[in-house]
Design an enzyme around this catalytic site. Structure first.
Site, PDB file in Angstrom:
ATOM      1  N   ASP A 106       0.829  -1.213   0.000  1.00 49.41           N
ATOM      2  CA  ASP A 106       0.000   0.000   0.000  1.00 49.41           C
ATOM      3  C   ASP A 106       0.857   1.254   0.000  1.00 49.41           C
ATOM      4  O   ASP A 106       2.047   1.218   0.339  1.00 49.41           O
ATOM      5  CB  ASP A 106      -0.926   0.010   1.215  1.00 49.41           C
ATOM      6  CG  ASP A 106      -0.162   0.047   2.535  1.00 49.41           C
ATOM      7  OD1 ASP A 106       0.737  -0.795   2.728  1.00 49.41           O
ATOM      8  OD2 ASP A 106      -0.466   0.904   3.391  1.00 49.41           O
ATOM      9  N   GLU A 166       0.013  -1.156   5.679  1.00 52.53           N
ATOM     10  CA  GLU A 166       1.038  -0.717   6.628  1.00 52.53           C
ATOM     11  C   GLU A 166       0.908   0.764   6.921  1.00 52.53           C
ATOM     12  O   GLU A 166       1.119   1.209   8.057  1.00 52.53           O
ATOM     13  CB  GLU A 166       2.424  -1.034   6.058  1.00 52.53           C
ATOM     14  CG  GLU A 166       3.588  -0.814   7.047  1.00 52.53           C
ATOM     15  CD  GLU A 166       4.193   0.578   7.012  1.00 52.53           C
ATOM     16  OE1 GLU A 166       5.064   0.871   7.841  1.00 52.53           O
ATOM     17  OE2 GLU A 166       3.782   1.406   6.157  1.00 52.53           O
TER      18      GLU A 166
END
Length: 416
Positions: free
Chosen positions: A86, A181
């Site tokens: 991400d 994350e």
């Protein structure tokens, strides 16, 4: 390690991966927070399968797993390399146009889609060390996404190298790519039994040679202020506006200390991150950080005292104060197994890299993984100016990260 003759694929991989939007959403209650993160996961699974990683898969939560099977006759601990797919929501990651700047000469880099975005050595001193390197940037309207697709590209290039060079002796190597994350939920649904690794390294660091085995400890605080609502035309002596009380709490915070903008090194802080509400009810979000876990409770008590002193001035107003643990300083675990960091430093030296121990003023997946049974320091990738339109990465730094991983798995095999 005879990696000098290997034709690296990190630059090509990164430039492909960043064009896949994987922006995380801190306001989402789903996992992953955005389904688009799985778009990159699907690509990575197929590429791992194409490289010969037979067990490559993505589970329902968006975690990508794979194993580079060991070829050592010794019993070698299973080592995991991890990166997150991400990108941060701070700047859009949609429509990224990566640009390769070959043989950087030190002059300002004007990003073509927004010429007001200029990357200079004055703003980014690390660029002085990168003169002569090939740099990758975005085009001026988005972040690049090297945080952490540079780590993803490094691990994928490393897998390609190992699969093409079976003469390199190593134990089982587990590959892990995680979602979310950037919103602090990267390992919320990770099955550690499925991961089945003994030690790990995240590839999510910055400057060449940086190794991070000490992070912040972190909590989140949610302060809810309950005011008293009344019609504004008839509110005298009745209305207690929760929004105004929230503003008073923020105004009462120290101006010259205890904040991200006034601290550095191992200094901690309390940082307001959100303020929402109406006159009857307002919610303030804070993050609380320090490298010493015990200090978090002290900071939280101080913040609660500040808020209480404001609320107590308004009879009828009340508040709720909720603390949620986010992650803890990985050093608390890694100090018990110092060889995990030592091996990485040794691998860098074998790769002609000067190690740079760094204290993280933040956290990584490795912070939580360490407390979940996988001691996990963080290694460099070259990603710089992260979470901004000035984000850049050196291709040579990424290639050096791949070389370091190659040395590292051999060191693990030799030490057994």
């Amino acid at each position: 390690m005879a990696i000098q003759n290997y034709k690296h694929t990190v630059a090509e991989r990164l430039m492909r991966y960043v064009q896949i939007d994987t922006t995380a959403d801190p306001n989402s209650t789903s996992f992953p927070s955005t389904e688009i993160q799985k778009d990159l996961g699907k690509v990575l699974v197929q590429e791992l399968l194409d490289l010969g990683v037979k067990d490559a898969e993505m589970d329902e939560w968006g975690y990508v797993f794979g194993t580079v099977e060991g070829n050592s006759s010794n019993e070698v601990p299973t080592v995991c390399f991890c990166a997150h797919m991400d990108t941060a929501p701070d700047v859009t990651g949609k429509g990224v146009k990566p640009i390769l700047h070959e043989n950087y000469d030190g002059s300002p880099i004007i990003l073509p889609d927004d010429k007001s975005q200029v990357i200079t050595i004055e703003q980014h001193p690390y660029l002085k060390e990168k003169i002569g390197d090939d740099l990758i940037t975005a085009s001026g309207k988005t972040l690049l996404g090297a945080d952490d697709k540079a780590g993803v590209a490094c691990i994928m290039d490393f897998v390609a190298y190992l699969m093409g060079n079976p003469g390199i002796t190593h134990g089982d190597i587990r590959i892990l790519f995680t979602p979310d994350e950037e919103v602090g939920r990267g390992v919320d649904h990770l099955d550690m039994n499925k991961l089945n690794a003994d030690f790990g390294y995240t590839l999510d660091g910055g400057v060449l040679g940086s190794i991070e085995d000490e992070s912040f400890s972190a909590d989140a605080v949610k302060l809810t202020i309950h005011g008293v609502s009344a019609h504004p035309g008839y509110a005298k002596g009745k209305l207690i506006n929760a929004l105004k009380l929230g503003g008073e709490v923020l105004a009462a915070l120290p101006k010259d200390s205890w904040s991200p903008e006034t601290t550095e090194g191992r200094e901690g802080f309390v940082h307001p991150t959100a303020f929402n509400g109406i006159q009857e009810k307002a919610t303030l979000g804070f993050i609380v950080r320090d490298h010493e876990t015990d200090k978090l409770a002290i900071y939280e008590e101080r913040l609660k005292k500040i808020a209480t002193e404001v609320i107590d001035k308004y009879p009828g107003a009340t508040m709720d104060f909720e603390v949620t643990e986010q992650y803890r300083n990985m050093k608390e675990i890694l100090k018990e197994v110092p060889f995990v960091t030592d091996y990485a430093i040794e691998a860098m030296k074998k790769s002609d890299i000067e190690p740079r121990p760094v204290i993280i003023r933040g956290g990584t997946d490795g912070s939580r993984l360490s407390f979940m049974g996988l001691p996990c320091p963080n290694l460099f990738t070259g990603e710089m100016a992260i979470h901004s339109k000035h984000e850049y990465v050196s291709v040579q730094d990424m290639e050096k990260a791949v070389q370091t991983m190659g040395e590292l798995v051999q060191i693990w095999e030799q030490h057994k």
